[in-house]
Write a protein that holds these residues in place. Structure first.
Motif, PDB file in Angstrom:
ATOM      1  N   LYS A 283       0.818  -1.200   0.000  1.00  0.00           N
ATOM      2  CA  LYS A 283       0.000   0.000   0.000  1.00  0.00           C
ATOM      3  C   LYS A 283       0.860   1.261   0.000  1.00  0.00           C
ATOM      4  O   LYS A 283       1.879   1.330   0.687  1.00  0.00           O
ATOM      5  CB  LYS A 283      -0.924   0.008   1.223  1.00  0.00           C
ATOM      6  CG  LYS A 283      -1.858  -1.194   1.292  1.00  0.00           C
ATOM      7  CD  LYS A 283      -2.757  -1.286   0.053  1.00  0.00           C
ATOM      8  CE  LYS A 283      -3.683  -2.492   0.101  1.00  0.00           C
ATOM      9  NZ  LYS A 283      -4.490  -2.620  -1.136  1.00  0.00           N
ATOM     10  N   ILE A 284       0.416   2.236  -0.767  1.00  0.00           N
ATOM     11  CA  ILE A 284       1.082   3.528  -0.815  1.00  0.00           C
ATOM     12  C   ILE A 284       0.499   4.397   0.294  1.00  0.00           C
ATOM     13  O   ILE A 284      -0.709   4.622   0.344  1.00  0.00           O
ATOM     14  CB  ILE A 284       0.866   4.207  -2.178  1.00  0.00           C
ATOM     15  CG1 ILE A 284       1.340   3.294  -3.304  1.00  0.00           C
ATOM     16  CG2 ILE A 284       1.575   5.555  -2.236  1.00  0.00           C
ATOM     17  CD1 ILE A 284       0.775   3.670  -4.671  1.00  0.00           C
ATOM     18  N   ILE A 285       1.351   4.883   1.190  1.00  0.00           N
ATOM     19  CA  ILE A 285       0.857   5.696   2.311  1.00  0.00           C
ATOM     20  C   ILE A 285       1.362   7.136   2.235  1.00  0.00           C
ATOM     21  O   ILE A 285       0.989   7.970   3.064  1.00  0.00           O
ATOM     22  CB  ILE A 285       1.246   5.072   3.663  1.00  0.00           C
ATOM     23  CG1 ILE A 285       2.771   5.046   3.816  1.00  0.00           C
ATOM     24  CG2 ILE A 285       0.658   3.672   3.801  1.00  0.00           C
ATOM     25  CD1 ILE A 285       3.211   4.703   5.233  1.00  0.00           C
ATOM     26  N   GLY A 286       2.218   7.421   1.259  1.00  0.00           N
ATOM     27  CA  GLY A 286       2.728   8.775   1.114  1.00  0.00           C
ATOM     28  C   GLY A 286       3.597   8.876  -0.125  1.00  0.00           C
ATOM     29  O   GLY A 286       3.890   7.875  -0.786  1.00  0.00           O
ATOM     30  N   GLU A 287       3.984  10.088  -0.462  1.00  0.00           N
ATOM     31  CA  GLU A 287       4.852  10.307  -1.612  1.00  0.00           C
ATOM     32  C   GLU A 287       5.697  11.548  -1.388  1.00  0.00           C
ATOM     33  O   GLU A 287       5.362  12.407  -0.555  1.00  0.00           O
ATOM     34  CB  GLU A 287       4.034  10.458  -2.901  1.00  0.00           C
ATOM     35  CG  GLU A 287       3.179  11.718  -2.939  1.00  0.00           C
ATOM     36  CD  GLU A 287       2.444  11.898  -4.257  1.00  0.00           C
ATOM     37  OE1 GLU A 287       2.594  11.063  -5.159  1.00  0.00           O
ATOM     38  OE2 GLU A 287       1.698  12.903  -4.374  1.00  0.00           O
TER      39      GLU A 287
ATOM     40  N   ARG B  20       9.923  11.027  -8.279  1.00  0.00           N
ATOM     41  CA  ARG B  20       8.799  10.795  -7.366  1.00  0.00           C
ATOM     42  C   ARG B  20       9.039   9.477  -6.640  1.00  0.00           C
ATOM     43  O   ARG B  20       9.330   8.452  -7.258  1.00  0.00           O
ATOM     44  CB  ARG B  20       7.493  10.727  -8.155  1.00  0.00           C
ATOM     45  CG  ARG B  20       6.244  10.488  -7.321  1.00  0.00           C
ATOM     46  CD  ARG B  20       5.065  10.225  -8.244  1.00  0.00           C
ATOM     47  NE  ARG B  20       3.812  10.066  -7.533  1.00  0.00           N
ATOM     48  CZ  ARG B  20       2.722   9.523  -8.051  1.00  0.00           C
ATOM     49  NH1 ARG B  20       2.742   9.071  -9.303  1.00  0.00           N
ATOM     50  NH2 ARG B  20       1.615   9.401  -7.338  1.00  0.00           N
ATOM     51  N   PHE B  21       8.932   9.516  -5.322  1.00  0.00           N
ATOM     52  CA  PHE B  21       9.116   8.334  -4.495  1.00  0.00           C
ATOM     53  C   PHE B  21       7.810   8.008  -3.777  1.00  0.00           C
ATOM     54  O   PHE B  21       7.137   8.898  -3.268  1.00  0.00           O
ATOM     55  CB  PHE B  21      10.200   8.567  -3.428  1.00  0.00           C
ATOM     56  CG  PHE B  21      11.579   8.852  -3.972  1.00  0.00           C
ATOM     57  CD1 PHE B  21      12.521   7.837  -4.093  1.00  0.00           C
ATOM     58  CD2 PHE B  21      11.947  10.135  -4.344  1.00  0.00           C
ATOM     59  CE1 PHE B  21      13.788   8.094  -4.583  1.00  0.00           C
ATOM     60  CE2 PHE B  21      13.222  10.409  -4.834  1.00  0.00           C
ATOM     61  CZ  PHE B  21      14.144   9.379  -4.954  1.00  0.00           C
ATOM     62  N   PHE B  22       7.476   6.713  -3.738  1.00  0.00           N
ATOM     63  CA  PHE B  22       6.364   6.245  -2.918  1.00  0.00           C
ATOM     64  C   PHE B  22       6.883   5.818  -1.549  1.00  0.00           C
ATOM     65  O   PHE B  22       7.958   5.200  -1.448  1.00  0.00           O
ATOM     66  CB  PHE B  22       5.672   5.033  -3.557  1.00  0.00           C
ATOM     67  CG  PHE B  22       4.707   5.372  -4.655  1.00  0.00           C
ATOM     68  CD1 PHE B  22       4.056   6.592  -4.704  1.00  0.00           C
ATOM     69  CD2 PHE B  22       4.423   4.435  -5.647  1.00  0.00           C
ATOM     70  CE1 PHE B  22       3.162   6.892  -5.716  1.00  0.00           C
ATOM     71  CE2 PHE B  22       3.523   4.723  -6.665  1.00  0.00           C
ATOM     72  CZ  PHE B  22       2.891   5.948  -6.697  1.00  0.00           C
ATOM     73  N   VAL B  23       6.123   6.124  -0.519  1.00  0.00           N
ATOM     74  CA  VAL B  23       6.346   5.547   0.808  1.00  0.00           C
ATOM     75  C   VAL B  23       5.340   4.414   0.929  1.00  0.00           C
ATOM     76  O   VAL B  23       4.127   4.627   0.771  1.00  0.00           O
ATOM     77  CB  VAL B  23       6.135   6.583   1.919  1.00  0.00           C
ATOM     78  CG1 VAL B  23       6.427   5.960   3.294  1.00  0.00           C
ATOM     79  CG2 VAL B  23       7.029   7.800   1.694  1.00  0.00           C
ATOM     80  N   ILE B  24       5.824   3.200   1.158  1.00  0.00           N
ATOM     81  CA  ILE B  24       4.955   2.026   1.090  1.00  0.00           C
ATOM     82  C   ILE B  24       4.951   1.241   2.403  1.00  0.00           C
ATOM     83  O   ILE B  24       5.896   1.315   3.196  1.00  0.00           O
ATOM     84  CB  ILE B  24       5.361   1.093  -0.069  1.00  0.00           C
ATOM     85  CG1 ILE B  24       6.816   0.643   0.062  1.00  0.00           C
ATOM     86  CG2 ILE B  24       5.145   1.797  -1.402  1.00  0.00           C
ATOM     87  CD1 ILE B  24       7.267  -0.347  -1.012  1.00  0.00           C
ATOM     88  N   ASN B  25       3.885   0.516   2.597  1.00  0.00           N
ATOM     89  CA  ASN B  25       3.711  -0.302   3.799  1.00  0.00           C
ATOM     90  C   ASN B  25       2.914  -1.543   3.413  1.00  0.00           C
ATOM     91  O   ASN B  25       2.324  -1.610   2.332  1.00  0.00           O
ATOM     92  CB  ASN B  25       2.967   0.504   4.873  1.00  0.00           C
ATOM     93  CG  ASN B  25       3.175  -0.056   6.273  1.00  0.00           C
ATOM     94  OD1 ASN B  25       3.771  -1.109   6.449  1.00  0.00           O
ATOM     95  ND2 ASN B  25       2.675   0.649   7.270  1.00  0.00           N
TER      96      ASN B  25
END
Length: 280
Positions: free
Chosen positions: A75-79, A176-181
């Motif tokens: 899941k993407i929780i931020g960018e 662009r970077f995704f923060v994922i969990n």
């Protein structure tokens, strides 16, 4: 203390993105040699978060990373959007005239072609998994006559001297970077962006119907990316980013879009706050 997985080693651009996004928080890094290792570490819960590049304004979308997010159901929780600035660095006490070789990641070399071409006597080597690895090699082996292209953080991390700053050909170079969990976060409607994965029936006008519906709700689509579906030639999944000022419109869209006959499947990849361009 949180553990965050990145692709690359300390001093790489992924590390810089972590430093900006998690500024003020205590964390340690898990250095991964590939994006697959990064995604699998998040999937196995070996880390708390992952930070993964997804697209660049020059190189475009990193298509395999969308497939990894889907494969492991992450899941993407931020960018975060970060400006990429390249620097030429070497073991301290040298001048550019003493350099006979430049090493880095292939993409960094490509993004600095004009600068490199201005020194035709210097050859270039692109055999490093990230820019920081090239910097570390020079530092660890005290190599003279060799320079690396990497970030300012890499120069600091490995004690190298910057010979030339901002050598990238195009200044407006952002990644662009995704923060994922592994699991989505409980955001209590404090989000204004979502990433969706759509599987649409292979019929005429299906995609147009979906996009027209999203627009009719008053939601702005900021990105659409098609990815081939394995073992089903010429059929695609579509990854869509949407942004909205009213979360109620988004909730309405989620409920009503499922009634469109040509939509085979809808997956919510992430609901999060829209990132902003960070210029260092």
């Amino acid at each position: 203390m949180k553990i965050i997985a990145i692709q690359g080693i300390k001093g790489c651009f992924h590390h810089s993105a972590v430093s900006l996004y998690f500024k003020g928080h205590d964390y340690s890094l898990m250095e991964c040699s590939s994006f697959r290792e990064l995604a699998f570490s998040v999937y196995k819960s070996d880390v708390d978060f992952g930070v993964m590049a997804i697209e660049n304004t020059i190189a475009g979308t990193i298509l395999p990373n969308y497939s990894l997010l889907s494969k492991y159901n992450l899941k993407i929780i931020g960018e975060i959007y970060m400006q990429i600035k390249h620097n030429l660095m070497a073991y301290p006490g040298q001048k550019i005239e003493e350099i006979y070789e430049i090493i880095s990641h292939p993409m960094a070399l490509l993004q600095c072609e004009l600068f490199i071409d201005s020194y035709p006597s210097i050859r270039k080597i692109s055999e490093y998994i990230d820019t920081a690895s090239a910097a570390r090699y020079i530092s660890k082996n005290r190599k003279r006559g060799i320079a690396a292209i990497a970030s300012e953080n890499a120069a600091i991390e490995y004690g190298l001297e910057i010979l030339h700053e901002n050598i990238q050909t195009i200044d407006s170079n952002f990644t662009r970077f995704f923060v994922i969990n592994k699991l989505p976060i409980k955001n209590n409607y404090s989000f204004n962006k979502a990433s969706l994965r759509l599987k649409i029936l292979h019929t005429i006008g299906s995609l147009s119907e979906i996009l027209s519906f999203i627009s009719s709700i008053g939601i702005n689509m900021t990105k659409i990316q098609s990815i081939p579906i394995l073992k089903r030639p010429w059929e695609y999944s579509f990854y869509i980013d949407i942004i909205f000022s009213n979360v109620n419109k988004y909730e309405t869209m989620k409920k009503r879009i499922k009634n469109i006959p040509c939509l085979h499947n809808l997956s919510i990849m992430g609901e999060y706050k829209n990132g902003v361009n960070i210029i260092k």
